[in-house]
Design a protein around this motif. Structure first.
Motif, PDB file in Angstrom:
ATOM      1  N   UNK A 225       0.523  -1.146   0.313  1.00 43.25           N
ATOM      2  CA  UNK A 225       0.146   0.052   0.289  1.00 43.25           C
ATOM      3  C   UNK A 225       0.783   1.094  -0.065  1.00 43.25           C
ATOM      4  N   UNK A 226       0.193   2.494  -0.470  1.00 37.59           N
ATOM      5  CA  UNK A 226       1.407   3.407  -0.028  1.00 37.59           C
ATOM      6  C   UNK A 226       0.271   4.482   0.558  1.00 37.59           C
ATOM      7  N   UNK A 227       1.416   5.134   1.307  1.00 35.85           N
ATOM      8  CA  UNK A 227       1.016   5.868   2.724  1.00 35.85           C
ATOM      9  C   UNK A 227       1.339   7.335   3.024  1.00 35.85           C
ATOM     10  N   UNK A 228       0.568   8.140   3.137  1.00 30.04           N
ATOM     11  CA  UNK A 228       1.012   8.910   3.562  1.00 30.04           C
ATOM     12  C   UNK A 228       0.044   9.881   4.821  1.00 30.04           C
ATOM     13  N   UNK A 229       1.460   9.962   5.226  1.00 24.75           N
ATOM     14  CA  UNK A 229       1.667  10.874   6.357  1.00 24.75           C
ATOM     15  C   UNK A 229       0.902  12.464   6.404  1.00 24.75           C
ATOM     16  N   UNK A 230      -0.843  11.776   6.940  1.00 21.88           N
ATOM     17  CA  UNK A 230      -0.927  13.414   7.246  1.00 21.88           C
ATOM     18  C   UNK A 230      -1.173  14.693   8.314  1.00 21.88           C
ATOM     19  N   UNK A 232       1.920  15.903   7.912  1.00 15.48           N
ATOM     20  CA  UNK A 232       2.487  17.104   7.842  1.00 15.48           C
ATOM     21  C   UNK A 232       1.433  17.637   6.455  1.00 15.48           C
ATOM     22  N   UNK A 233       1.793  18.869   6.343  1.00 16.48           N
ATOM     23  CA  UNK A 233       1.147  19.438   5.585  1.00 16.48           C
ATOM     24  C   UNK A 233       1.544  18.863   3.476  1.00 16.48           C
ATOM     25  N   UNK A 234       2.646  18.901   3.567  1.00 14.13           N
ATOM     26  CA  UNK A 234       2.860  17.856   2.303  1.00 14.13           C
ATOM     27  C   UNK A 234       2.174  16.442   1.837  1.00 14.13           C
ATOM     28  N   UNK A 235       2.360  16.173   2.893  1.00 13.70           N
ATOM     29  CA  UNK A 235       1.938  14.640   3.253  1.00 13.70           C
ATOM     30  C   UNK A 235       0.013  15.019   2.590  1.00 13.70           C
ATOM     31  N   UNK A 236      -0.597  15.444   3.383  1.00 12.02           N
ATOM     32  CA  UNK A 236      -1.949  16.151   3.214  1.00 12.02           C
ATOM     33  C   UNK A 236      -2.413  16.074   2.371  1.00 12.02           C
ATOM     34  N   UNK A 237      -1.538  17.091   1.583  1.00  9.82           N
ATOM     35  CA  UNK A 237      -1.853  17.945   0.274  1.00  9.82           C
ATOM     36  C   UNK A 237      -1.894  16.316  -0.888  1.00  9.82           C
ATOM     37  N   UNK A 238      -0.640  15.852  -0.721  1.00 13.67           N
ATOM     38  CA  UNK A 238      -0.538  14.921  -1.681  1.00 13.67           C
ATOM     39  C   UNK A 238      -1.880  13.510  -1.300  1.00 13.67           C
ATOM     40  N   UNK A 239      -2.215  13.273   0.097  1.00 16.46           N
ATOM     41  CA  UNK A 239      -3.270  12.924   0.372  1.00 16.46           C
ATOM     42  C   UNK A 239      -4.595  13.124  -0.695  1.00 16.46           C
TER      43      UNK A 239
END
Ligand code: G1P
Length: 263
Positions: A225-230, A232-239
């Motif tokens: 699976x692909x993880x997004x670290x929400x 932090x701001x960048x992770x949240x935006x990528x998700x």
């Protein structure tokens, strides 16, 4: 409660648990998180309104926030004493059963098969605790619990030899990090009771898992699976972008919009 496209992160966590066959959900909340209980509560007024207006799809969505047969328990963590303490707060609701821990900030797209479901299968195959792990950049070891494993692999799981909370990169002995998914045996509760404050002055789940290693096997599970670290701001935006692109209702238009930004 931060939304990714059209659902709060906590809803994704609930859906991942339910998909894995979990029917009893324990939310560890705090005095500032009352919106969470309201979100999962039944809203008679809203349902009646949607029914009256014939908004069938919206009604279905609202009714499925907590699917039938799933129960929710809310436990307050009175002080922010760390993840280990938060898990210990859930003890009275969990009792002597194995259980999953989901940290909703780590959103993981399992592309059809949720990570908890993958880890439940690994738990059933080994009878041992499972930690969801992935490789992270070496400079980031001080943000995670870091594990060392022994070579023998069962499915996607290998035995944990050592686990350390947030070692500095020069002290870390691997870059295999625990990322917000755990299946734990109930023995962890006794160990948490005696875990003293660790990194950041908090009671660390990682330290109790390290103690668990003296009694039982613990496995590191390399989930798919692909993880997004929400968190932090960048992770949240990528998700938000990836989930927006995959969304059945708005995906195509959003794709066109993103493409138009290149001109
Ligand atoms: C917590 C855990 C850490 C784990 C991380 C995963 O840290 O203490 O071991 O690797 O979650 O997201 P936190 O992010 O709360 O600082």
């Amino acid at each position: 409660m931060l939304p990714i496209v059209d659902k709060p992160l906590i809803q994704y966590a609930v859906e991942e648990a339910v998909e894995a066959g979990i029917t009893e959900l324990v939310f560890v909340t705090s005095s500032t998180k009352r919106a969470l209980e309201d979100h999962f509560d039944k809203s008679y007024e809203l349902e009646a309104e949607l029914e009256k207006k014939g908004k069938v799809d919206a009604l279905k969505l609202v009714r499925n926030i907590v699917p039938r047969g799933v129960s929710c328990v809310y436990v307050r963590q009175p002080e922010a004493l760390g993840l280990g303490h938060a898990v210990l707060c859930a003890r009275p609701a969990i009792g002597n059963n194995p259980f999953a821990v989901i940290l909703p900030d780590d959103l993981i797209d399992g592309n059809g098969s949720g990570v908890v479901s993958q880890m439940v299968q690994a738990y059933e195959a080994t009878g041992s605790s499972q930690l969801g792990v992935e490789e992270i950049p070496e400079e980031d070891t001080d943000k995670y619990g870091i594990v060392n494993t022994r070579g023998d692999i069962v499915g996607n799981s290998s035995r944990v030899e050592r686990i350390v909370e947030k070692p500095r990169p020069e002290q870390a002995s691997s870059n295999l990090a625990v990322v917000g998914r755990y299946i734990l045996t109930p023995r962890i509760f006794d160990l948490l009771e005696t875990t003293v404050k660790g990194v950041g002055g908090e009671i660390q789940l990682t330290d109790a898992i390290s103690a668990l290693l003296q009694h039982e096997d613990v496995f590191a599970h390399r989930f798919v699976g692909k993880r997004y670290d929400c968190g932090n701001k960048l992770g949240y935006l990528k998700a938000t972008v990836d989930y927006g692109l995959k969304h059945s209702e708005i995906g195509d238009e959003f794709h066109e919009f993103l493409a138009s930004l290149n001109h």
